[in-house]
Design a protein around this motif. Structure first.
Motif, short mmCIF file in Angstrom:
data_model
loop_
_atom_site.label_atom_id
_atom_site.label_comp_id
_atom_site.label_asym_id
_atom_site.label_seq_id
_atom_site.Cartn_x
_atom_site.Cartn_y
_atom_site.Cartn_z
N VAL A 25 29.49 74.16 68.20
CA VAL A 25 29.85 73.10 69.16
C VAL A 25 28.67 72.16 69.40
O VAL A 25 28.82 70.93 69.37
N VAL A 26 27.49 72.72 69.64
CA VAL A 26 26.32 71.87 69.91
C VAL A 26 25.95 71.06 68.67
O VAL A 26 25.59 69.89 68.77
N LYS A 27 26.08 71.67 67.51
CA LYS A 27 25.78 70.95 66.27
C LYS A 27 26.76 69.78 66.09
O LYS A 27 26.37 68.67 65.70
N ALA A 28 28.04 70.04 66.40
CA ALA A 28 29.06 69.00 66.24
C ALA A 28 28.89 67.87 67.25
O ALA A 28 29.08 66.69 66.91
N VAL A 29 28.53 68.21 68.48
CA VAL A 29 28.46 67.20 69.55
C VAL A 29 27.12 66.46 69.56
O VAL A 29 27.08 65.24 69.72
N ARG A 30 26.03 67.20 69.38
CA ARG A 30 24.70 66.59 69.52
C ARG A 30 23.88 66.58 68.23
O ARG A 30 22.79 66.00 68.21
N MET A 51 24.01 71.96 77.95
CA MET A 51 25.10 71.01 77.71
C MET A 51 26.09 70.89 78.86
O MET A 51 26.90 69.98 78.89
N LYS A 54 31.49 72.11 80.73
CA LYS A 54 32.59 71.79 79.83
C LYS A 54 32.41 72.43 78.47
O LYS A 54 33.34 73.08 77.95
N TYR A 55 31.24 72.26 77.89
CA TYR A 55 31.00 72.81 76.56
C TYR A 55 30.79 74.32 76.61
O TYR A 55 31.20 75.04 75.69
N LYS A 209 17.02 63.60 73.40
CA LYS A 209 18.08 62.64 73.05
C LYS A 209 18.10 62.37 71.55
O LYS A 209 17.09 62.37 70.91
#
Length: 209
Positions: A25-30, A51, A54-55, A209
């Motif tokens: 999830v973190v790889k996909a979102v950020r 994160m 939600k995540y 960021k």
């Protein structure tokens, strides 16, 4: 033939466990590796800190579902092919090993709490709910996810013993493994708890960021 199905089930469960949804999830979102931030753990709590809710909720659900899925399949094979209950217990151990020590992520995975919840809700929901309730009570009191996770899992073999008695060896083997693996994976948290430096609910860690 049953042995072949059992071995295939264990191997498949291990690699299902490798689907670490905190990492995914973190790889996909950020586009980041969650293990480079916060506690360095690829799990729900670290996603919560880095994160947000939600995540973290998504990761919790998906990691729990993979544990549930493996036990559902194991139970189907147990009932339709006559696999021994030992294979079902082994399936739980295999998916947890896949999550905690994933070959596809260089053996740096999570701590197994969400996957444990999912698999044991299917294995025996009564025992699971008792341990979850204890964990939630401790979470409300102490505000530490690590402590609530460890204590909820540590009492698991004792609650299972109360329900099943000493004769259900596969269930006892599974619950003992779950308790020990949880404590092993939380060893750094144990040190921080003893030092009074463990993070609590609400503390955030910024990702670059």
């Amino acid at each position: 033939m049953n042995v072949a199905w059992g071995v295939l089930l264990l191997i498949a469960s291990y690699f299902v466990g490798n689907l670490d949804f905190a990492y995914i999830v973190v790889k996909a979102v950020r586009g980041e590796d969650i293990r480079n931030f916060g506690s360095g753990n690829a799990g729900t709590t670290n996603v919560l800190r880095t994160m947000g809710l939600k995540y973290a909720g998504l990761v919790l659900l998906l990691d729990a579902l993979k544990g549930s899925l493996c036990i559902v399949i194991a139970r189907l094979l147990e009932s339709h092919l006559g696999l021994s209950p030992w294979w079902t217990a082994g399936t739980g151990i295999a998916v947890l090993c896949g999550h905690n020590w994933p070959a596809l992520l260089k053996f740096r995975g999570g701590k197994g709490t969400a996957t444990s919840i999912g698999l044991f809700l299917v294995y025996d929901w009564r025992i699971a709910l008792i341990c979850i309730a204890v964990g939630l009570i401790l979470l409300v009191i102490f505000k530490m996810v690590s402590l609530s996770s460890m204590m909820g899992m540590t009492i698991l073999p004792f609650v299972a013993l109360g329900f099943f008695g000493a004769h259900n060896l596969p269930a006892l083997a599974l619950t003992i493994f779950m308790a020990l693996s949880t404590d092993i994976q939380h060893r750094s948290n144990i040190k921080r708890i003893l030092n009074g430096t463990e993070s609590k609910i609400g503390q955030r860690v910024d990702m670059k960021k």
